[in-house]
Design a protein around this motif. Structure first.
Motif, PDB file in Angstrom:
ATOM      1  N   GLN A 253      -3.715   1.525  -3.435  1.00 28.60           N
ATOM      2  CA  GLN A 253      -4.589   1.402  -2.278  1.00 28.60           C
ATOM      3  C   GLN A 253      -5.169  -0.019  -2.238  1.00 28.60           C
ATOM      4  O   GLN A 253      -5.327  -0.645  -3.296  1.00 28.60           O
ATOM      5  CB  GLN A 253      -5.726   2.427  -2.358  1.00 28.60           C
ATOM      6  CG  GLN A 253      -5.262   3.874  -2.384  1.00 28.60           C
ATOM      7  CD  GLN A 253      -6.396   4.853  -2.646  1.00 28.60           C
ATOM      8  OE1 GLN A 253      -7.515   4.452  -2.927  1.00 28.60           O
ATOM      9  NE2 GLN A 253      -6.088   6.141  -2.548  1.00 28.60           N
TER      10      GLN A 253
ATOM     11  N   GLY B  88      -8.098  -1.029  -2.077  1.00 26.47           N
ATOM     12  CA  GLY B  88      -9.266  -1.124  -2.964  1.00 26.47           C
ATOM     13  C   GLY B  88      -8.912  -1.297  -4.423  1.00 26.47           C
ATOM     14  O   GLY B  88      -9.778  -1.599  -5.249  1.00 26.47           O
ATOM     15  N   ASP B  89      -7.628  -1.117  -4.752  1.00 22.37           N
ATOM     16  CA  ASP B  89      -7.187  -1.329  -6.129  1.00 22.37           C
ATOM     17  C   ASP B  89      -6.984  -2.813  -6.430  1.00 22.37           C
ATOM     18  O   ASP B  89      -6.758  -3.187  -7.587  1.00 22.37           O
ATOM     19  CB  ASP B  89      -5.873  -0.586  -6.392  1.00 22.37           C
ATOM     20  CG  ASP B  89      -6.016   0.915  -6.276  1.00 22.37           C
ATOM     21  OD1 ASP B  89      -5.022   1.574  -5.885  1.00 22.37           O
ATOM     22  OD2 ASP B  89      -7.114   1.444  -6.567  1.00 22.37           O
ATOM     23  N   SER B  90      -7.053  -3.640  -5.418  1.00 21.72           N
ATOM     24  CA  SER B  90      -6.864  -5.082  -5.614  1.00 21.72           C
ATOM     25  C   SER B  90      -7.985  -5.622  -6.497  1.00 21.72           C
ATOM     26  O   SER B  90      -9.162  -5.572  -6.137  1.00 21.72           O
ATOM     27  CB  SER B  90      -6.856  -5.810  -4.268  1.00 21.72           C
ATOM     28  OG  SER B  90      -5.763  -5.389  -3.478  1.00 21.72           O
TER      29      SER B  90
ATOM     30  N   GLU C 149       0.825  -1.200   0.000  1.00 27.10           N
ATOM     31  CA  GLU C 149       0.000   0.000   0.000  1.00 27.10           C
ATOM     32  C   GLU C 149       0.863   1.256   0.000  1.00 27.10           C
ATOM     33  O   GLU C 149       1.871   1.332   0.729  1.00 27.10           O
ATOM     34  CB  GLU C 149      -0.925   0.000   1.227  1.00 27.10           C
ATOM     35  CG  GLU C 149      -1.845   1.198   1.316  1.00 27.10           C
ATOM     36  CD  GLU C 149      -2.741   1.156   2.547  1.00 27.10           C
ATOM     37  OE1 GLU C 149      -2.611   0.202   3.351  1.00 27.10           O
ATOM     38  OE2 GLU C 149      -3.571   2.070   2.702  1.00 27.10           O
TER      39      GLU C 149
ATOM     40  N   TYR D  83     -13.570  -6.742 -10.566  1.00 21.62           N
ATOM     41  CA  TYR D  83     -13.709  -7.438  -9.284  1.00 21.62           C
ATOM     42  C   TYR D  83     -14.461  -8.746  -9.534  1.00 21.62           C
ATOM     43  O   TYR D  83     -15.228  -8.860 -10.507  1.00 21.62           O
ATOM     44  CB  TYR D  83     -14.493  -6.594  -8.283  1.00 21.62           C
ATOM     45  CG  TYR D  83     -13.811  -5.318  -7.866  1.00 21.62           C
ATOM     46  CD1 TYR D  83     -14.371  -4.076  -8.149  1.00 21.62           C
ATOM     47  CD2 TYR D  83     -12.602  -5.336  -7.170  1.00 21.62           C
ATOM     48  CE1 TYR D  83     -13.760  -2.894  -7.754  1.00 21.62           C
ATOM     49  CE2 TYR D  83     -11.981  -4.162  -6.780  1.00 21.62           C
ATOM     50  CZ  TYR D  83     -12.566  -2.945  -7.077  1.00 21.62           C
ATOM     51  OH  TYR D  83     -11.953  -1.777  -6.683  1.00 21.62           O
TER      52      TYR D  83
END
Lengths: 114, 114
Positions: free
Chosen positions: B81, B83-85, B15, B39
């Motif tokens: 971040q 949430g970018d996963s 991160e 996703y």
């Protein structure tokens, strides 16, 4: 604006059956494309429709077909299902009729063939 | 023949650091490129695009670089971040082809570690 919607979200069929998937594009979008996503192959282009005409077709057998209606909604049909047809089928719509533009994808229909 | 290649199936980044996702293409007719994020259980979401007449396009934390001579593009995410996963797909298109067919790579799964 509502996004691209696809129905049904999940489907289980057996070999030899046929299936019809539906896609409603974003309002005002005239282009609808279909893609097949499998774990090993990524997203593969099936076909694209614009104003009820198929403009392009990917390298899939004739068992895969589609159509588009005057309201831009589209359906794709797979006949004589095979186990290898199990995949996520994605529909995408675009709104410009010239130059490039991003495609907006629906959530997909998960088809399982037993 | 795989016209768009994403040679790294997965990438792990801490991160706050930079994520660099790479994509190579072989089709000289591609004149625009797009990056999508996906996703699980959702359709791909458009991230950023670039025309072949540019070598860079920026949108917030996302920058795409295009090297036409090397037929290579990359997506930089700074800072990364959690949430970018997601799985990131690179796609190429030909605006002169008369259709909106996109050719996708197989994707790179990005994991951003908190």
């Amino acid at each position: 604006k509502a996004g691209v919607t696809q129905t049904p979200r999940y489907l289980i069929k057996t070999r030899g059956q046929q299936v019809t998937l539906s896609c409603s594009p974003i309002s005002g979008h005239r282009s609808v494309s279909w893609y097949q996503q499998t774990p090993g192959q990524g997203l593969q282009f099936l076909f694209e429709y614009f104003s009820e005409t198929q403009r392009n077709k990917g390298n899939f057998p004739g068992r895969f077909s589609g159509r588009q209606f005057s309201n831009s909604r589209s359906e794709m049909n797979v006949s004589t299902l095979e186990l290898g047809d199990s995949a996520l089928y994605l529909c995408a719509s675009s709104f410009r009729d010239s130059s490039y533009n991003e495609q907006f994808f629906g959530p997909g229909t998960r088809l399982t063939v037993l | 023949d795989q016209q768009v290649k994403q040679n790294s199936p997965s990438l792990s980044v801490q991160e706050g650091r930079i994520s660099i996702l790479n994509c190579d293409y072989t089709n000289s007719m591609f004149d625009y490129f797009l990056w999508y994020k996906k996703y699980p259980a959702e359709g791909p979401t458009f991230l950023i695009s670039i025309s072949s007449i540019k070598d860079k396009n920026e949108d917030g934390r996302f920058t795409v670089f295009l090297n036409k001579s090397a037929k290579h593009l990359s997506l930089h995410i700074v800072p990364s971040q959690p949430g970018d996963s997601a799985v990131y797909f690179c796609a190429g298109g030909n605006s002169g082809a008369g259709s909106y067919q996109l050719t996708f790579g197989k994707g790179t799964k990005l994991s951003v570690i908190p």
